[in-house]
Design a protein around this motif. Sequence first.
Motif, PDB file in Angstrom:
ATOM      1  N   GLU A   1       1.123  -1.270  -0.107  1.00 37.09           N
ATOM      2  CA  GLU A   1       0.352   0.404   0.046  1.00 37.09           C
ATOM      3  C   GLU A   1       0.974   1.335  -0.084  1.00 37.09           C
ATOM      4  OE1 GLU A   1      -4.279  -1.981   2.002  1.00 37.09           O
ATOM      5  OE2 GLU A   1      -2.352  -0.836   3.499  1.00 37.09           O
ATOM      6  N   ILE A   2       1.857   0.969   0.988  1.00 37.59           N
ATOM      7  CA  ILE A   2       2.841   2.193   0.709  1.00 37.59           C
ATOM      8  C   ILE A   2       3.311   2.624  -0.797  1.00 37.59           C
ATOM      9  CG2 ILE A   2       4.516   3.311   1.737  1.00 37.59           C
ATOM     10  CD1 ILE A   2       2.401   3.539   3.627  1.00 37.59           C
ATOM     11  N   ASP A   3       3.888   2.070  -0.840  1.00 40.37           N
ATOM     12  CA  ASP A   3       4.586   1.316  -2.960  1.00 40.37           C
ATOM     13  C   ASP A   3       3.344   2.371  -3.143  1.00 40.37           C
ATOM     14  OD1 ASP A   3       6.497   0.180  -2.098  1.00 40.37           O
ATOM     15  OD2 ASP A   3       6.062  -1.490  -2.900  1.00 40.37           O
ATOM     16  N   VAL A   4       2.007   2.132  -3.527  1.00 37.93           N
ATOM     17  CA  VAL A   4       0.887   2.151  -4.532  1.00 37.93           C
ATOM     18  C   VAL A   4       0.653   4.191  -3.639  1.00 37.93           C
ATOM     19  CG1 VAL A   4      -1.480   2.768  -4.492  1.00 37.93           C
ATOM     20  CG2 VAL A   4      -0.026   0.149  -4.739  1.00 37.93           C
ATOM     21  N   VAL A   5       0.633   4.644  -2.110  1.00 41.42           N
ATOM     22  CA  VAL A   5       1.217   5.588  -2.033  1.00 41.42           C
ATOM     23  C   VAL A   5       2.414   6.704  -2.761  1.00 41.42           C
ATOM     24  CG1 VAL A   5       1.016   7.121  -0.219  1.00 41.42           C
ATOM     25  CG2 VAL A   5      -0.592   5.508  -0.509  1.00 41.42           C
ATOM     26  N   ALA A   6       3.504   6.060  -2.573  1.00 43.34           N
ATOM     27  CA  ALA A   6       4.531   6.296  -3.076  1.00 43.34           C
ATOM     28  C   ALA A   6       4.335   7.379  -4.549  1.00 43.34           C
ATOM     29  CB  ALA A   6       6.021   6.207  -3.042  1.00 43.34           C
ATOM     30  N   ARG A   7       3.990   6.019  -5.431  1.00 47.03           N
ATOM     31  CA  ARG A   7       3.334   6.120  -7.174  1.00 47.03           C
ATOM     32  C   ARG A   7       1.964   6.842  -6.819  1.00 47.03           C
ATOM     33  NH1 ARG A   7       0.728   2.666 -10.234  1.00 47.03           N
ATOM     34  NH2 ARG A   7       0.333   1.277  -8.686  1.00 47.03           N
ATOM     35  N   TRP A   8       1.981   7.673  -6.532  1.00 49.21           N
ATOM     36  CA  TRP A   8       0.740   8.433  -6.482  1.00 49.21           C
ATOM     37  C   TRP A   8       1.277  10.040  -6.590  1.00 49.21           C
ATOM     38  CZ3 TRP A   8      -2.356  11.705  -3.478  1.00 49.21           C
ATOM     39  CH2 TRP A   8      -2.923  12.741  -4.211  1.00 49.21           C
ATOM     40  N   LEU A   9       1.837   9.683  -5.253  1.00 49.44           N
ATOM     41  CA  LEU A   9       2.864  10.537  -4.920  1.00 49.44           C
ATOM     42  C   LEU A   9       3.450  11.739  -6.286  1.00 49.44           C
ATOM     43  CD1 LEU A   9       3.169  10.435  -1.205  1.00 49.44           C
ATOM     44  CD2 LEU A   9       1.593  12.051  -2.327  1.00 49.44           C
ATOM     45  N   ALA A  10       4.638  10.336  -6.486  1.00 46.02           N
ATOM     46  CA  ALA A  10       5.099  11.118  -7.595  1.00 46.02           C
ATOM     47  C   ALA A  10       4.732  10.962  -9.206  1.00 46.02           C
ATOM     48  CB  ALA A  10       6.229   9.320  -7.569  1.00 46.02           C
ATOM     49  N   SER A  11       3.546  10.687  -9.187  1.00 40.90           N
ATOM     50  CA  SER A  11       3.266  10.691 -11.398  1.00 40.90           C
ATOM     51  C   SER A  11       2.267  12.561 -10.972  1.00 40.90           C
ATOM     52  CB  SER A  11       1.292   9.625 -10.528  1.00 40.90           C
ATOM     53  OG  SER A  11       1.036  10.125 -10.162  1.00 40.90           O
ATOM     54  N   LEU A  12       1.896  13.157  -9.401  1.00 43.11           N
ATOM     55  CA  LEU A  12       1.788  13.736  -9.372  1.00 43.11           C
ATOM     56  C   LEU A  12       2.822  15.115 -10.217  1.00 43.11           C
ATOM     57  CD1 LEU A  12      -0.309  14.718  -6.823  1.00 43.11           C
ATOM     58  CD2 LEU A  12      -1.173  13.720  -8.194  1.00 43.11           C
ATOM     59  N   GLN A  13       4.295  13.792 -10.190  1.00 45.87           N
ATOM     60  CA  GLN A  13       4.933  15.652 -10.287  1.00 45.87           C
ATOM     61  C   GLN A  13       4.974  15.381 -11.464  1.00 45.87           C
ATOM     62  OE1 GLN A  13       9.197  15.347  -8.748  1.00 45.87           O
ATOM     63  NE2 GLN A  13       8.303  14.038  -6.932  1.00 45.87           N
TER      64      GLN A  13
ATOM     65  N   HIS B   1      12.191   7.768   3.851  1.00 46.93           N
ATOM     66  CA  HIS B   1      12.276   9.268   3.538  1.00 46.93           C
ATOM     67  C   HIS B   1      11.630  10.333   2.442  1.00 46.93           C
ATOM     68  CE1 HIS B   1      15.469  12.665   1.729  1.00 46.93           C
ATOM     69  NE2 HIS B   1      15.341  13.247   3.373  1.00 46.93           N
ATOM     70  N   ARG B   2      11.233   9.724   1.083  1.00 44.27           N
ATOM     71  CA  ARG B   2      11.119  10.006   0.259  1.00 44.27           C
ATOM     72  C   ARG B   2       9.601  10.110   0.254  1.00 44.27           C
ATOM     73  NH1 ARG B   2      13.594  10.691  -5.028  1.00 44.27           N
ATOM     74  NH2 ARG B   2      11.433  10.131  -6.132  1.00 44.27           N
ATOM     75  N   LEU B   3       8.937   9.152   1.406  1.00 43.53           N
ATOM     76  CA  LEU B   3       7.453   9.855   1.191  1.00 43.53           C
ATOM     77  C   LEU B   3       7.720  11.022   1.984  1.00 43.53           C
ATOM     78  CD1 LEU B   3       5.500   7.783   0.447  1.00 43.53           C
ATOM     79  CD2 LEU B   3       5.041   6.756   3.226  1.00 43.53           C
ATOM     80  N   VAL B   4       8.088  11.662   2.530  1.00 41.37           N
ATOM     81  CA  VAL B   4       7.610  13.077   3.245  1.00 41.37           C
ATOM     82  C   VAL B   4       8.719  14.035   2.177  1.00 41.37           C
ATOM     83  CG1 VAL B   4       8.172  14.598   5.130  1.00 41.37           C
ATOM     84  CG2 VAL B   4       8.796  12.056   5.793  1.00 41.37           C
ATOM     85  N   PHE B   5       8.990  13.615   1.595  1.00 40.44           N
ATOM     86  CA  PHE B   5       9.657  14.843   0.704  1.00 40.44           C
ATOM     87  C   PHE B   5       8.529  14.247  -0.384  1.00 40.44           C
ATOM     88  CE2 PHE B   5      12.431  15.464  -3.657  1.00 40.44           C
ATOM     89  CZ  PHE B   5      12.073  16.588  -2.998  1.00 40.44           C
ATOM     90  N   LEU B   6       7.809  13.315  -1.368  1.00 40.35           N
ATOM     91  CA  LEU B   6       7.129  13.542  -2.268  1.00 40.35           C
ATOM     92  C   LEU B   6       6.097  14.442  -1.656  1.00 40.35           C
ATOM     93  CD1 LEU B   6       7.811   9.295  -2.889  1.00 40.35           C
ATOM     94  CD2 LEU B   6       8.018  11.974  -4.459  1.00 40.35           C
ATOM     95  N   LEU B   7       5.068  13.679  -0.278  1.00 39.79           N
ATOM     96  CA  LEU B   7       4.050  14.533   0.306  1.00 39.79           C
ATOM     97  C   LEU B   7       4.539  16.407  -0.120  1.00 39.79           C
ATOM     98  CD1 LEU B   7       1.130  13.791   1.095  1.00 39.79           C
ATOM     99  CD2 LEU B   7       2.689  14.057   3.437  1.00 39.79           C
ATOM    100  N   ASN B   8       5.189  16.494   0.239  1.00 33.17           N
ATOM    101  CA  ASN B   8       5.901  17.960  -0.204  1.00 33.17           C
ATOM    102  C   ASN B   8       5.641  18.650  -1.276  1.00 33.17           C
ATOM    103  OD1 ASN B   8       7.242  20.461  -0.053  1.00 33.17           O
ATOM    104  ND2 ASN B   8       7.597  20.004   2.474  1.00 33.17           N
ATOM    105  N   VAL B   9       6.450  17.823  -1.914  1.00 31.33           N
ATOM    106  CA  VAL B   9       6.176  17.879  -3.703  1.00 31.33           C
ATOM    107  C   VAL B   9       5.572  17.984  -3.569  1.00 31.33           C
ATOM    108  CG1 VAL B   9       7.487  17.754  -5.619  1.00 31.33           C
ATOM    109  CG2 VAL B   9       8.939  17.678  -3.108  1.00 31.33           C
ATOM    110  N   ALA B  10       4.458  17.114  -4.228  1.00 36.09           N
ATOM    111  CA  ALA B  10       3.341  16.834  -4.646  1.00 36.09           C
ATOM    112  C   ALA B  10       2.255  17.863  -4.312  1.00 36.09           C
ATOM    113  CB  ALA B  10       2.027  15.402  -4.594  1.00 36.09           C
ATOM    114  N   GLN B  11       2.635  18.203  -3.194  1.00 35.03           N
ATOM    115  CA  GLN B  11       1.306  19.155  -2.522  1.00 35.03           C
ATOM    116  C   GLN B  11       2.011  20.571  -3.333  1.00 35.03           C
ATOM    117  OE1 GLN B  11      -1.587  19.875  -1.643  1.00 35.03           O
ATOM    118  NE2 GLN B  11      -1.165  21.814  -0.804  1.00 35.03           N
ATOM    119  N   ARG B  12       3.388  20.897  -3.205  1.00 33.66           N
ATOM    120  CA  ARG B  12       4.068  22.128  -4.151  1.00 33.66           C
ATOM    121  C   ARG B  12       3.085  22.053  -5.575  1.00 33.66           C
ATOM    122  NH1 ARG B  12       8.854  23.064  -3.339  1.00 33.66           N
ATOM    123  NH2 ARG B  12       9.388  21.856  -2.280  1.00 33.66           N
TER     124      ARG B  12
END
Lengths: 146, 146
Positions: free
Chosen positions: A125-137, B7-18
């Motif tokens: 699930e965390i992998d899904v979340v990380a992938r989703w967050l990264a996809s926003l970039q 570590h990336r999760l914190v960063f990804l959340l920050n960047v995604a929102q921004r």
Amino acid sequence: MNPRREHRLVFLLNVAQRRLQRWIAAQTHGSGVTAAQSGLLFVLGQRDGVLIGEAGAALDLGPAGISGLVDRMAAANLIRRRADPDDGRAWRLWLTPAGRAALAQAKAGLAEVNARLTDGFTEVEIDVVARWLASLQSKFPKGEDE
Amino acid sequence: MNPRREHRLVFLLNVAQRRLQRWIAAQTHGSGVTAAQSGLLFVLGQRDGVLIGEAGAALDLGPAGISGLVDRMAAANLIRRRADPDDGRAWRLWLTPAGRAALAQAKAGLAEVNARLTDGFTEVEIDVVARWLASLQSKFPKGEDE
DNA sequence: CATAGATATTTCGCATGCGAAATAAATTCG
DNA sequence: CGAATTTATTTCGCATGCGAAATATCTATG
């Protein structure tokens, strides 16, 4: 498909980020180091002596954003700005002893945050979340690209 | 478990929102309505005449945050502040015609954002993401609670 | 009724980060 | 070489949102 749920995604992302920031700010209250500043400390921990622009790119900040952050952290004696010997326009950033100490503290704080962030979710699930967050970039690029 | 990924999760959340904020700001550039302001418009669209504090709670903003937002939007003639007839301390917020028009535009813009946010992910995956984002609200509470 | 406490909102100073414009130094091109 | 362009950084004005303190009003309690 439910528009209510989709509406919530934008809102949830906004609130989640703000909650995390607020919580970190409360935790580190008095340490003199904010969450954004920790970000730059981490960058310098891995690549001390980086160019200001490179640090900004690593943190996904524009020139104005990183410039202000650097200013405040240099004023707080966490980092030092030194002219690049080969390029008169460029400045390189170096951790001060105080910055190094703050980085160590920030690393410890990150462990607590990490534990909470992943708590209650499987690795998949965390992998899904990380992938989703990264996809926003790529979905919401910096440049033009509408 | 990989600390690098966490570590990336914190960063990804920050960047995604921004990234999202930045993209919305670019899209709506000139419309005179920012993302945060759209949030209040949506709240008033559902509960016109709400108390300032209630609106703040709906947007997860503290008193200071909602007060400033209200100030700017009232100055921009998007909303109007009117004293509560039963409570001399309280003020209620009402959409102006301009605010109503801006809300309609914001709703259209939200459709585009929604499409991008969920693009490339299954409904199950989006559910995981939404659940994770929502979980941060209890993991990083506003109040005390360590 | 008076006063102590709770509640709604504002104000202040601050950190963050954006876009646009300015500055300065390096690079490219005629 | 010198002018035009690119690149690194800063500066400015702004919106956002926080914590802390101030204000004003309401509610309870004696």
